[in-house]
Enzyme design. Structure first.
Site, PDB file in Angstrom:
ATOM      1  N   TYR A 184      10.851  -7.672   3.056  1.00 18.45           N
ATOM      2  CA  TYR A 184      10.552  -8.758   4.006  1.00 18.45           C
ATOM      3  C   TYR A 184      11.608  -8.878   5.096  1.00 18.45           C
ATOM      4  O   TYR A 184      11.298  -9.264   6.227  1.00 18.45           O
ATOM      5  CB  TYR A 184      10.345 -10.082   3.240  1.00 18.45           C
ATOM      6  CG  TYR A 184       9.001 -10.098   2.560  1.00 18.45           C
ATOM      7  CD1 TYR A 184       8.859  -9.753   1.210  1.00 18.45           C
ATOM      8  CD2 TYR A 184       7.843 -10.367   3.288  1.00 18.45           C
ATOM      9  CE1 TYR A 184       7.613  -9.705   0.609  1.00 18.45           C
ATOM     10  CE2 TYR A 184       6.590 -10.314   2.686  1.00 18.45           C
ATOM     11  CZ  TYR A 184       6.481  -9.973   1.351  1.00 18.45           C
ATOM     12  OH  TYR A 184       5.235  -9.908   0.766  1.00 18.45           O
ATOM     13  N   THR A 206      -9.585  -7.385  10.279  1.00 20.09           N
ATOM     14  CA  THR A 206      -9.340  -7.391   8.836  1.00 20.09           C
ATOM     15  C   THR A 206     -10.300  -6.415   8.159  1.00 20.09           C
ATOM     16  O   THR A 206     -11.448  -6.276   8.550  1.00 20.09           O
ATOM     17  CB  THR A 206      -9.470  -8.811   8.235  1.00 20.09           C
ATOM     18  OG1 THR A 206      -9.226  -8.742   6.826  1.00 20.09           O
ATOM     19  CG2 THR A 206     -10.828  -9.429   8.508  1.00 20.09           C
ATOM     20  N   HIS A 217      -1.974 -16.956   3.868  1.00 23.34           N
ATOM     21  CA  HIS A 217      -1.087 -16.118   3.053  1.00 23.34           C
ATOM     22  C   HIS A 217       0.378 -16.408   3.324  1.00 23.34           C
ATOM     23  O   HIS A 217       1.249 -15.611   2.993  1.00 23.34           O
ATOM     24  CB  HIS A 217      -1.372 -14.623   3.316  1.00 23.34           C
ATOM     25  CG  HIS A 217      -2.708 -14.196   2.827  1.00 23.34           C
ATOM     26  ND1 HIS A 217      -3.289 -13.011   3.201  1.00 23.34           N
ATOM     27  CD2 HIS A 217      -3.589 -14.788   1.985  1.00 23.34           C
ATOM     28  CE1 HIS A 217      -4.475 -12.890   2.598  1.00 23.34           C
ATOM     29  NE2 HIS A 217      -4.678 -13.958   1.864  1.00 23.34           N
TER      30      HIS A 217
HETATM   31  C1  BV8 Z   1      -5.886 -15.059  -5.459  1.00 23.51           C
HETATM   32  C2  BV8 Z   1       1.201 -11.307   1.463  1.00 23.51           C
HETATM   33  C3  BV8 Z   1      -6.378 -16.338  -7.357  1.00 23.51           C
HETATM   34  C4  BV8 Z   1       2.071 -11.548   2.577  1.00 23.51           C
HETATM   35  C5  BV8 Z   1      -1.067 -10.690   1.046  1.00 23.51           C
HETATM   36  C6  BV8 Z   1     -11.826 -11.920  -6.180  1.00 23.51           C
HETATM   37  C7  BV8 Z   1     -11.601 -13.277  -5.964  1.00 23.51           C
HETATM   38  C8  BV8 Z   1     -10.303 -13.777  -5.891  1.00 23.51           C
HETATM   39  C9  BV8 Z   1      -9.210 -12.907  -6.031  1.00 23.51           C
HETATM   40  C10 BV8 Z   1      -9.438 -11.566  -6.239  1.00 23.51           C
HETATM   41  C11 BV8 Z   1     -10.742 -11.061  -6.311  1.00 23.51           C
HETATM   42  N1  BV8 Z   1     -10.639  -9.729  -6.525  1.00 23.51           N
HETATM   43  C12 BV8 Z   1      -9.354  -9.364  -6.567  1.00 23.51           C
HETATM   44  C13 BV8 Z   1      -8.582 -10.449  -6.414  1.00 23.51           C
HETATM   45  C14 BV8 Z   1      -7.113 -10.473  -6.425  1.00 23.51           C
HETATM   46  C15 BV8 Z   1      -6.493 -10.237  -5.056  1.00 23.51           C
HETATM   47  C16 BV8 Z   1      -7.245  -9.253  -4.210  1.00 23.51           C
HETATM   48  O1  BV8 Z   1      -8.028  -9.620  -3.351  1.00 23.51           O
HETATM   49  N2  BV8 Z   1      -6.980  -7.988  -4.422  1.00 23.51           N
HETATM   50  C17 BV8 Z   1      -7.591  -6.954  -3.598  1.00 23.51           C
HETATM   51  C18 BV8 Z   1      -6.574  -5.890  -3.270  1.00 23.51           C
HETATM   52  C19 BV8 Z   1      -8.811  -6.416  -4.354  1.00 23.51           C
HETATM   53  N3  BV8 Z   1      -6.372 -11.483  -4.347  1.00 23.51           N
HETATM   54  C20 BV8 Z   1      -5.292 -12.256  -4.589  1.00 23.51           C
HETATM   55  O2  BV8 Z   1      -4.460 -11.995  -5.432  1.00 23.51           O
HETATM   56  C21 BV8 Z   1      -5.164 -13.531  -3.780  1.00 23.51           C
HETATM   57  N4  BV8 Z   1      -4.922 -14.598  -4.696  1.00 23.51           N
HETATM   58  O3  BV8 Z   1      -7.013 -14.694  -5.378  1.00 23.51           O
HETATM   59  O4  BV8 Z   1      -5.443 -15.955  -6.359  1.00 23.51           O
HETATM   60  C22 BV8 Z   1      -5.794 -17.442  -8.118  1.00 23.51           C
HETATM   61  C23 BV8 Z   1      -6.661 -18.334  -8.708  1.00 23.51           C
HETATM   62  C24 BV8 Z   1      -6.127 -19.378  -9.435  1.00 23.51           C
HETATM   63  C25 BV8 Z   1      -4.755 -19.520  -9.551  1.00 23.51           C
HETATM   64  C26 BV8 Z   1      -3.900 -18.610  -8.953  1.00 23.51           C
HETATM   65  C27 BV8 Z   1      -4.416 -17.561  -8.234  1.00 23.51           C
HETATM   66  C28 BV8 Z   1      -3.955 -13.500  -2.855  1.00 23.51           C
HETATM   67  C29 BV8 Z   1      -4.175 -12.519  -1.742  1.00 23.51           C
HETATM   68  C30 BV8 Z   1      -3.000 -12.598  -0.759  1.00 23.51           C
HETATM   69  C31 BV8 Z   1      -2.051 -11.476  -1.031  1.00 23.51           C
HETATM   70  N5  BV8 Z   1      -1.013 -11.426  -0.007  1.00 23.51           N
HETATM   71  N6  BV8 Z   1      -0.045 -10.668   1.876  1.00 23.51           N
HETATM   72  C32 BV8 Z   1       2.419 -10.250   3.209  1.00 23.51           C
HETATM   73  O5  BV8 Z   1       3.314  -9.558   2.668  1.00 23.51           O
HETATM   74  O6  BV8 Z   1       1.809  -9.954   4.239  1.00 23.51           O
HETATM   75  S1  BV8 Z   1      -2.448  -9.763   1.357  1.00 23.51           S
HETATM   76  C33 BV8 Z   1      -2.291  -8.685   2.649  1.00 23.51           C
HETATM   77  O7  BV8 Z   1      -3.613  -8.177   2.860  1.00 23.51           O
HETATM   78  C34 BV8 Z   1      -1.915  -9.308   3.962  1.00 23.51           C
HETATM   79  O8  BV8 Z   1      -1.874 -10.714   3.934  1.00 23.51           O
HETATM   80  C35 BV8 Z   1      -3.091  -8.865   4.846  1.00 23.51           C
HETATM   81  O9  BV8 Z   1      -3.280  -9.696   5.920  1.00 23.51           O
HETATM   82  C36 BV8 Z   1      -4.161  -8.967   3.859  1.00 23.51           C
HETATM   83  C37 BV8 Z   1      -5.510  -8.462   4.231  1.00 23.51           C
HETATM   84  O10 BV8 Z   1      -5.356  -7.211   4.829  1.00 23.51           O
HETATM   85  P1  BV8 Z   1      -5.862  -7.071   6.339  1.00 23.51           P
HETATM   86  O11 BV8 Z   1      -5.256  -8.156   7.142  1.00 23.51           O
HETATM   87  O12 BV8 Z   1      -7.342  -6.964   6.345  1.00 23.51           O
HETATM   88  O13 BV8 Z   1      -5.164  -5.729   6.749  1.00 23.51           O
HETATM   89  P2  BV8 Z   1      -5.698  -4.242   6.446  1.00 23.51           P
HETATM   90  O14 BV8 Z   1      -4.596  -3.294   6.771  1.00 23.51           O
HETATM   91  O15 BV8 Z   1      -6.326  -4.199   5.098  1.00 23.51           O
HETATM   92  O16 BV8 Z   1      -6.874  -4.037   7.525  1.00 23.51           O
HETATM   93  C38 BV8 Z   1      -6.542  -3.994   8.898  1.00 23.51           C
HETATM   94  C39 BV8 Z   1      -7.860  -3.950   9.658  1.00 23.51           C
HETATM   95  O17 BV8 Z   1      -7.550  -4.001  11.049  1.00 23.51           O
HETATM   96  C40 BV8 Z   1      -8.637  -2.665   9.424  1.00 23.51           C
HETATM   97  O18 BV8 Z   1     -10.004  -2.984   9.217  1.00 23.51           O
HETATM   98  C41 BV8 Z   1      -8.478  -1.882  10.721  1.00 23.51           C
HETATM   99  O19 BV8 Z   1      -9.635  -1.151  11.055  1.00 23.51           O
HETATM  100  C42 BV8 Z   1      -8.269  -2.980  11.710  1.00 23.51           C
HETATM  101  N7  BV8 Z   1      -7.444  -2.598  12.866  1.00 23.51           N
HETATM  102  C43 BV8 Z   1      -6.389  -1.756  12.902  1.00 23.51           C
HETATM  103  N8  BV8 Z   1      -5.914  -1.677  14.167  1.00 23.51           N
HETATM  104  C44 BV8 Z   1      -6.678  -2.502  14.927  1.00 23.51           C
HETATM  105  C45 BV8 Z   1      -7.649  -3.088  14.105  1.00 23.51           C
HETATM  106  N9  BV8 Z   1      -8.582  -3.944  14.564  1.00 23.51           N
HETATM  107  C46 BV8 Z   1      -8.544  -4.245  15.876  1.00 23.51           C
HETATM  108  N10 BV8 Z   1      -7.633  -3.726  16.735  1.00 23.51           N
HETATM  109  C47 BV8 Z   1      -6.698  -2.857  16.307  1.00 23.51           C
HETATM  110  N11 BV8 Z   1      -5.807  -2.344  17.171  1.00 23.51           N
END
Ligand code: BV8
Length: 237
Positions: free
Chosen positions: A53, A177, A109
């Site tokens: 971080y 996203t 987040h």
């Molecule tokens: C929780 C931390 C429950 C800070 C991050 C179903 C339901 C609920 C939960 C889950 C579920 N299934 C799985 C889960 C668990 C998990 C999850 O989702 N896992 C995934 C991997 C399957 N979720 C969690 O753990 C969440 N918590 O659900 O808690 C709970 C219930 C009761 C009690 C307690 C808890 C917490 C999720 C948050 C995790 N923290 N970040 C940091 O260090 O940043 S997540 C991380 O991913 C970032 O925050 C990021 O923002 C986020 C999402 O990613 P994106 O922003 O979409 O980024 P990515 O690179 O993936 O995509 C970029 C996109 O941009 C692409 O599409 C690309 O094409 C596009 N792009 C690129 N360049 C450009 C562009 N677009 C336009 N212009 C450009 N130039």
């Protein structure tokens, strides 16, 4: 159309030089998210998490908002001028939306430029490096400070308010996203189920592209200003 709900992800800040997570060369292709974005990883090796971080805080210090951030600030101002509601929910921990002038922002987040003390609970703005021996500015104890961000397995912030706003929106726009992290990835299906107009603006189709009624693909600095100008110049405005 009276209530606009915008969701952003790392793609909106990509052209500002901040890394995305799952693209080619993305952050999660270089470092294991279990090691640096989970409570277990922090307990196992806090120094590694602090270094991760600290590096992102340094990147942010060198970054500036791009045309996509600025277009969203213009949209928010246009809503305010026409008695419309606007909310921006971001998965991003950077403050580029605020730097561009956005005001009604929810960081579901968390925020990279804030720290939290796990001993006394205080949350404070923080732009320097953080280390295990850094003393809490409130309770003065060391060893309890962490970035004020939401790790995997932790509950995102303000979910009740987010779902309230989503339930009332008549336009849902998802920008930059991949639609792979929950619960944010489920917002579009929820909005669609409420009969809300759903729009995806992204570099390429996300994992839930098929759920959106309308899509526009290209770099955010191009497609977001274009969409905002079309919206503000359209007959529904
Ligand atoms: C929780 C931390 C429950 C800070 C991050 C179903 C339901 C609920 C939960 C889950 C579920 N299934 C799985 C889960 C668990 C998990 C999850 O989702 N896992 C995934 C991997 C399957 N979720 C969690 O753990 C969440 N918590 O659900 O808690 C709970 C219930 C009761 C009690 C307690 C808890 C917490 C999720 C948050 C995790 N923290 N970040 C940091 O260090 O940043 S997540 C991380 O991913 C970032 O925050 C990021 O923002 C986020 C999402 O990613 P994106 O922003 O979409 O980024 P990515 O690179 O993936 O995509 C970029 C996109 O941009 C692409 O599409 C690309 O094409 C596009 N792009 C690129 N360049 C450009 C562009 N677009 C336009 N212009 C450009 N130039």
């Amino acid at each position: 159309m009276q209530r606009v709900f915008v969701l952003t992800g790392a793609g909106v800040s990509a052209e500002s030089g901040l890394g995305t997570f799952r693209d080619k060369d993305g952050i999660w292709t270089k470092i294991n998210l279990e090691d640096v974005a989970t409570p277990e990883g922090f307990a196992r090796d806090p120094a590694k998490v602090h270094a991760f971080y600290n590096a992102r805080r340094a990147n942010l210090a060198a970054a500036a908002p791009n045309e996509a951030h600025r277009a969203l600030a213009r949209l928010e101002a246009a809503c305010a001028d026409t008695a419309r509601e606007f909310i921006l929910v971001t998965q991003n921990v950077d403050d580029l939306h605020e730097q561009a002038g956005s005001q009604n922002v929810i960081h579901m987040h968390g925020e990279l430029r804030k720290i939290r003390c796990e001993r006394c609970g205080v949350v404070k703005p923080w732009v320097e490096d953080l280390a295990l021996e850094t003393k809490c500015p409130a309770c003065t104890r060391a060893g309890h400070l962490r970035p004020h961000v939401v790790w995997f397995g932790e509950m995102p912030f303000e979910m009740d308010r987010i779902y309230d706003e989503l339930g009332m929106a008549d336009l849902f726009v998802s920008i930059g996203t991949s639609g792979s992290v929950y619960p944010a990835a489920a917002f579009v299906a929820f909005a669609k189920g409420m009969g809300t107009r759903t729009v995806e603006l992204n570099l390429e189709p996300s994992e839930n592209a098929h759920v959106f009624a309308e899509t526009m693909y290209g770099p955010a600095s191009i497609v977001v200003p274009l969409f905002v100008e079309q919206l503000l110049g359209g007959d529904t405005w």
